[in-house]
Design an enzyme around this catalytic site. Structure first.
Site, PDB file in Angstrom:
ATOM      1  N   LYS A 172      21.383  16.982 -12.329  1.00  0.00           N
ATOM      2  CA  LYS A 172      20.196  16.180 -12.093  1.00  0.00           C
ATOM      3  C   LYS A 172      20.224  14.917 -12.944  1.00  0.00           C
ATOM      4  CE  LYS A 172      15.298  17.171 -11.205  1.00  0.00           C
ATOM      5  NZ  LYS A 172      14.609  15.996 -11.763  1.00  0.00           N
ATOM      6  N   SER A 218      18.277  17.567 -16.755  1.00  0.00           N
ATOM      7  CA  SER A 218      17.524  18.818 -16.803  1.00  0.00           C
ATOM      8  C   SER A 218      18.291  19.856 -17.597  1.00  0.00           C
ATOM      9  CB  SER A 218      17.263  19.334 -15.385  1.00  0.00           C
ATOM     10  OG  SER A 218      16.705  20.632 -15.415  1.00  0.00           O
ATOM     11  N   GLU A 245      10.977   5.912 -17.713  1.00  0.00           N
ATOM     12  CA  GLU A 245       9.917   6.714 -18.326  1.00  0.00           C
ATOM     13  C   GLU A 245       9.658   6.277 -19.763  1.00  0.00           C
ATOM     14  OE1 GLU A 245      11.466  10.618 -17.789  1.00  0.00           O
ATOM     15  OE2 GLU A 245      11.110  10.620 -15.616  1.00  0.00           O
ATOM     16  N   HIS A 288       0.833  -1.218   0.000  1.00  0.00           N
ATOM     17  CA  HIS A 288       0.000   0.000   0.000  1.00  0.00           C
ATOM     18  C   HIS A 288       0.863   1.261   0.000  1.00  0.00           C
ATOM     19  CE1 HIS A 288      -3.673  -2.343   0.975  1.00  0.00           C
ATOM     20  NE2 HIS A 288      -2.839  -3.061   1.695  1.00  0.00           N
TER      21      HIS A 288
END
Length: 457
Positions: free
Chosen positions: A321, A315, A328, A185
């Site tokens: 980053k 980025s 993705e 959960h």
């Protein structure tokens, strides 16, 4: 320009084009979108034409010299020499007739050219009378769909999935000793090893591959020989079996005539089942990719349990980053596969009487799903999983601070007291050990004996 004719009349065709009048009509009347008929379907059609020519010659229905010229021209198409000669869109007649005739015309013109005749002459080889002998678009096109899809699965997708499986196996072994907090959960749960977690990913992938493999026998059944409506009109009774035998010998896959040609023309259950298996694989890969990007989140304000390979700047504005870009990309591919499967499911339901008329859409979507899934699986394996590293300190801290380690004390102090310990530790911001001692439930020695994560695996 040159003039070519078909049963509808005269069409002007560019001199350097190998196609003829019917292809030119399709270019005019179906200028819809940019999606072209997939080349694997074109190549599969050419394979069928090559086999058909040889079989028709053996059956005494086609002059051996013409059959040889057709076979030679078809072989050039299979080799990719004339890929630019197949410009027709997916969005055409639902039987794929225009693309079947595109192949017939290119083969005929190329065969005649090799015989010393000009393009458009239709002698000595005629696109309908000779190249399409014993065939209809209605049986040849679905046969080409099955051949193209079967080859794509065997040559591209299954090797890519096996590659991913190998990487997951290695990570399962490499991570076997690393204890971490479990999560259910999205909340803290009892511990497991990172290797156990990855073994779950491996099993999900293996189950998906088994489901995919179970759909393959349906692809080996070919509609060839059914001609227009499944009766086999204008087709020699030995034609279908002989063509399937030649394709089997050439490609190494057990192609055979469909047991019922009427079903093979009007329905696409085999391709629908394969699409569902692709959707199942996409579902599993979506879960795996999401878990990995969650565990790699941060690196300081997230879970921070995994370190992603630093493939590219994450980025354009934030220096240093690193983003979960491979995850993705894989999840976007999975979403595309879900959409393709929904379209295929609807299209497969459109079998009106003796013909399903959504064949090009089904072919386009399922081949795209196969190609995307194979490419994405290999990319995710090579550019994410292979060099994925555990952050052992963070794994240990997250595990040690988990309140759900108290579950190990339930057999000792009972569920209610264990719950009280967890609630006390959460409210007071202390450790479980400190909470147990404060509540007086166990001695420090007993806590240390029972509260051992490595014994909870």
């Amino acid at each position: 320009m040159r003039q070519e004719t078909d049963s509808m009349g005269v069409m002007e065709v560019e001199d350097d084009a190998l196609w003829g009048a019917q292809t030119q009509r399709s270019l005019r009347y179906f200028a819809i979108g940019a999606e072209q008929m997939p080349l694997p379907v074109i190549h599969a059609l050419a394979r069928i034409k090559r086999a058909a020519a040889s079989v028709n010659a053996e059956l005494g229905l086609l002059d051996a010299t013409l059959a040889e010229k057709i076979s030679d021209a078809a072989a050039e198409i299979v080799a990719g020499r004339w890929d630019a000669q197949f410009p027709l869109r997916v969005w055409q007649t639902g039987s794929g007739t225009q693309s079947n005739m595109n192949v017939n015309e290119v083969i005929a013109n190329r065969a005649n050219e090799m015989a010393g005749q000009p393009r458009g002459s239709k002698v000595p080889v005629h696109p309908n009378d000779h190249v399409n002998l014993g065939q209809s678009s209605n049986d040849v096109f679905p046969s080409a769909m099955h051949i193209a899809v079967a080859l794509a699965v065997h040559q591209g997708l299954l090797p890519a999935l096996a590659h991913l499986e190998g990487t997951l196996k290695r990570k399962t072994e490499d991570f076997a000793h690393l204890i971490k907090v479990g999560r259910t959960h999205l909340m803290d749960a009892v511990p497991l090893t990172l290797g156990q977690e990855f073994s779950g990913y491996l099993a999900q992938l293996q189950q998906g591959v088994r489901s995919l493999e179970q759909t393959l026998p349906g692809l080996y059944a070919l509609a060839v020989g059914g001609t227009a409506v499944g009766t086999g009109l204008n087709c020699h009774p030995d034609f279908a079996g002989a063509v399937a035998t030649r394709l089997h010998a050439e490609l190494g896959l057990p192609f055979r005539p469909a047991a019922n040609a009427f079903a093979a023309l009007a329905g696409h259950e085999a391709l629908l089942q394969l699409s569902a298996a692709l959707r199942g694989l996409a579902m599993s890969l979506m879960k795996i990719a999401n878990d990995i990007r969650w565990m790699a989140s941060g690196p300081r304000a997230g879970l921070g349990e995994l370190h992603l390979p630093e493939n590219e700047p994450g980025s354009s504005i934030m220096p240093g980053k690193v983003n979960p870009t491979q995850a993705e990309a894989l999840t976007m591919v999975c979403v595309q596969i879900y959409g393709n499967d929904a379209a295929i499911a609807f299209a497969a339901s459109q079998g009106n009487f003796e013909l399903n008329v959504y064949k090009p859409l089904i072919a386009y979507n399922i081949l795209q799903s196969i190609a995307l899934l194979g490419d994405a699986a290999r990319s995710f394996s090579d550019h994410c999983l292979r060099d994925l590293q555990p952050v052992e300190g963070q794994l240990r801290r997250n595990m040690e601070e988990s309140l759900m380690l108290v579950t190990a004390l339930t057999p000792v102090i009972g569920y209610e007291k264990a719950a009280t310990v967890a609630q006390h530790a959460y409210r007071e911001g202390c450790t479980l050990r400190e909470a147990i001692l404060a509540l007086g439930y166990l001695s420090g020695e007993d806590v240390d004996r029972h509260l051992r994560p490595e014994a909870m695996l």
